[in-house]
Design an enzyme around this catalytic site. Structure first.
Site, PDB file in Angstrom:
ATOM      1  CE  LYS A 208      -4.200  -0.094   2.477  1.00 50.16           C
ATOM      2  NZ  LYS A 208      -5.079  -0.113   2.999  1.00 50.16           N
TER       3      LYS A 208
ATOM      4  CG  ASP B 124      -8.176   1.364   3.727  1.00 48.17           C
ATOM      5  OD1 ASP B 124      -8.536   0.782   3.358  1.00 48.17           O
ATOM      6  OD2 ASP B 124      -6.945   2.125   3.380  1.00 48.17           O
TER       7      ASP B 124
END
Length: 283
Positions: A76, A113
């Protein structure tokens, strides 16, 4: 098959999730459910990619018909350096979970997120008011950074942060500013006093991980408690908070909601997050 049919490209959009390992990911089941439900052409596949192959794979996927991918551990952070365009929120969080391969060949990186976290709270606890009081977050990893950014953006007046390694929490405070207040891990129970929102953003309480040994005695019964862990769905943190009278929201909804923006970009349809989807992903 006629000759004409044989020559026409199918152009079925492909997407997937990149990680190492990746077998545990629920994303293929999640996106597969939406594709089937809306009768869309497309495929979503798990892609196990070693860190040393990441750059090469990202260059190759668009040529193989991929329109984008989700990104999970351990890639990520690394994908930010490989992307051509990085959204403000992905840059702020320091990680991306959604890549869009644009027709002009550029890789667009985003982080959904925080969006997924807030959307889950708004759907599961419609009466939740972020401005109502401070939020307390346990943990200071990548997911916690996304939660801090989204809570500050939603209007929470103060974010209290405690992490086993205090330095990681201090780093978040230095980047996000004075509305973030850092507590020692040993004082994490005290930081819950007077909060309106409490978040477990550690892996403690997950199946196979250690226990979250933070006393909840100071947590107000009118607070909302949520856990980013969703295996088990009802974590010890949520069970203890509910015993104190708190409204609780499990972590599965964050996973479901964070997937929606990518799906919409890749397959051209805004998907619904509902009980049918929860059942499909938990099956």
């Amino acid at each position: 098959m006629s000759e004409n049919e044989h020559n026409e490209p199918t152009n079925v959009p492909l997407a997937g999730v990149i990680g190492w390992p990746i077998a545990h990911s629920r994303s293929p089941r999640l996106h597969g459910h939406w594709l089937q439900r809306y009768g869309l052409k497309g495929h979503y596949v798990p892609l196990p990619v070693r860190p040393e192959h990441l750059a090469e794979v990202l260059r190759t996927l668009p040529r193989a018909g991929f329109v984008g991918v989700n990104v999970t551990i351990p890639h990520k952070e690394a994908v930010l350096a490989l992307a051509d365009v990085v959204t403000d929120r992905a840059a702020l969080i320091g990680a991306a979970n959604t890549l869009i391969f644009r027709p002009d060949g550029k890789i667009h990186a985003d982080n959904t997120d925080g969006y997924g976290f807030i959307a889950n709270l708004r759907q599961s606890a419609p009466d939740w008011i972020p401005e109502f009081g401070p939020a307390a977050i346990l943990g200071a990893g990548g997911a916690a950074r996304a939660v801090v950014a989204s809570l500050l953006d939603a209007g929470v007046p103060e974010v209290r942060l405690a992490n086993r390694t205090r330095l990681r929490a201090e780093q978040i405070r230095s980047e996000f500013g004075a509305r973030v207040v850092v507590y020692d891990w040993g004082q994490a129970g005290n930081m819950l006093e007077g909060v309106a929102t409490a978040v477990n953003a550690t892996s403690l309480g997950m199946e196979g991980a250690g226990s979250l040994r933070v006393p909840l005695d100071a947590l107000p019964p009118e607070a909302l408690a949520t856990d980013l862990v969703y295996t088990p769905l009802d974590t010890p943190f949520l069970i203890d908070a509910r015993a104190r009278g708190c409204q609780t929201v499990d972590g599965l909804g964050m996973l479901l909601h964070q997937a929606a923006p990518g799906f919409e970009r890749w397959f051209g349809r805004k998907p619904e997050v509902d009980d049918e989807l929860r059942r499909a992903v938990l099956a």
